[in-house]
Design a protein around this motif. Structure first.
Motif, PDB file in Angstrom:
ATOM      1  N   UNK A  10       0.870  -1.163   0.000  1.00 46.38           N
ATOM      2  CA  UNK A  10       0.000   0.000   0.000  1.00 46.38           C
ATOM      3  C   UNK A  10       0.917   1.224   0.000  1.00 46.38           C
ATOM      4  N   UNK A  11       0.395   2.340  -0.468  1.00 46.11           N
ATOM      5  CA  UNK A  11       1.248   3.514  -0.675  1.00 46.11           C
ATOM      6  C   UNK A  11       1.229   4.465   0.517  1.00 46.11           C
ATOM      7  N   UNK A  12       0.066   5.026   0.821  1.00 50.58           N
ATOM      8  CA  UNK A  12      -0.062   6.009   1.889  1.00 50.58           C
ATOM      9  C   UNK A  12      -0.038   5.293   3.231  1.00 50.58           C
ATOM     10  N   UNK A  68       3.946   9.132   4.343  1.00 48.58           N
ATOM     11  CA  UNK A  68       2.790   9.864   4.849  1.00 48.58           C
ATOM     12  C   UNK A  68       2.421  10.846   3.753  1.00 48.58           C
ATOM     13  N   UNK A  69       1.455  10.451   2.955  1.00 43.67           N
ATOM     14  CA  UNK A  69       1.221  11.121   1.682  1.00 43.67           C
ATOM     15  C   UNK A  69       0.748  12.562   1.859  1.00 43.67           C
ATOM     16  N   UNK A  96       5.402  -4.204  -6.130  1.00 38.95           N
ATOM     17  CA  UNK A  96       4.347  -3.423  -6.771  1.00 38.95           C
ATOM     18  C   UNK A  96       3.715  -2.524  -5.715  1.00 38.95           C
ATOM     19  N   UNK A  97       3.150  -1.427  -6.176  1.00 35.57           N
ATOM     20  CA  UNK A  97       2.311  -0.572  -5.337  1.00 35.57           C
ATOM     21  C   UNK A  97       0.860  -0.917  -5.651  1.00 35.57           C
ATOM     22  N   UNK A 134       2.735  -0.074 -10.665  1.00 30.92           N
ATOM     23  CA  UNK A 134       2.000   0.816  -9.768  1.00 30.92           C
ATOM     24  C   UNK A 134       0.527   0.724 -10.153  1.00 30.92           C
ATOM     25  N   UNK A 135      -0.277   0.180  -9.256  1.00 31.31           N
ATOM     26  CA  UNK A 135      -1.677  -0.094  -9.559  1.00 31.31           C
ATOM     27  C   UNK A 135      -2.548   0.658  -8.559  1.00 31.31           C
ATOM     28  N   UNK A 136      -3.217   1.694  -9.059  1.00 33.96           N
ATOM     29  CA  UNK A 136      -3.997   2.553  -8.188  1.00 33.96           C
ATOM     30  C   UNK A 136      -5.424   2.714  -8.653  1.00 33.96           C
ATOM     31  N   UNK A 137      -6.003   3.818  -8.218  1.00 35.71           N
ATOM     32  CA  UNK A 137      -7.417   4.092  -8.452  1.00 35.71           C
ATOM     33  C   UNK A 137      -7.714   4.244  -9.946  1.00 35.71           C
TER      34      UNK A 137
END
Length: 233
Positions: free
Chosen positions: A21-23, A28-29, A121-122, A148-151
């Motif tokens: 996970x990223x944040x 701390x995004x 991976x993210x 990088x796999x996000x929204x």
């Protein structure tokens, strides 16, 4: 009896793939670009367009911009106004990327895993463009490559839906049993469970720890330094 450190060592040294996970686990995004202010601005933007009815009074007081986005999508799924709202959040996240604060020991852990041949991976509910911007700025882009796999615009696929994890596993040609996810929320845990991936919870405060314990997480660390020690142990 197996000790906690032995359990952690087994958990972190076994996988060939680690999904972050990223944040939280990476950074701390919103450290320098307050999330609660972004949430207020999203509510104001909806109000300006006469869309007050998309949010309840409690949702209007949300301090998390994703709560605002999810609430609008529940009542207006796929509509142009929700697409525009998501794009507005993306722009705020791109701004946040420049002032995000690295999580202690995260950069070193990422590099150490790559040195061991682990592929990374993210997997995040954040904008993938914003996550990539942060990785580039902090010299970590080569550690993750294209993974990088996000929204996406389909907000029904946000975690706890396992979509971003499944996309990462498919692109890496990875079996779920060979992967570990590092996350910091119950939605991360549920997404990992649904994808068949082991889970390690990073908890930076008591509230996060209690949330994950209540959700059934078995393996938790309060510092990524513990993970580094286990990896090198």
């Amino acid at each position: 009896m197996t000790s906690r450190s032995e359990n952690l060592q087994a958990l972190i040294t076994r996988p060939r793939y680690v999904l972050f996970d990223f944040d939280g686990p990476i950074c701390r995004f919103f450290a320098g670009h307050a999330a609660d202010r972004v949430a207020v601005e999203l509510v104001d933007w909806l109000d300006e367009r006469g869309m007050q009815h998309l949010l309840t009074d409690d949702e209007r007081r949300a301090t998390d911009p994703w709560d605002v986005l999810r609430a609008a999508d529940r009542r207006h799924h796929g509509k142009d106004v929700v697409v525009e709202l998501e794009e507005r959040l993306t722009q705020e996240e791109l701004l946040a990327a420049s002032s995000a604060s690295p999580t202690a020991h995260a950069d070193l852990l990422v590099r150490r895993l790559v040195e061991r041949g682990v592929r990374l991976a993210v997997t995040t509910n954040n904008s993938p463009d914003a996550a990539r911007r942060y990785l580039v700025d902090h010299g970590l882009e080569a550690c993750f490559g294209p993974h990088v796999y996000g929204r996406t615009h389909d907000l029904s696929l946000l975690k706890p839906h396992p979509d971003c994890l499944l996309r990462a596993l498919a692109a890496l040609d990875a079996e779920p049993a060979d992967a570990l996810m590092v996350g910091d929320s119950p939605s991360d845990l549920v997404a990992a469970q649904r994808a068949g991936v082991a889970f390690l919870g990073y908890v930076r405060n008591d509230r996060k720890e209690q949330q994950l314990r209540d959700a059934g997480a078995e393996h938790l660390v309060s510092s990524l330094e513990d993970v580094l020690r286990a990896l090198d142990g």
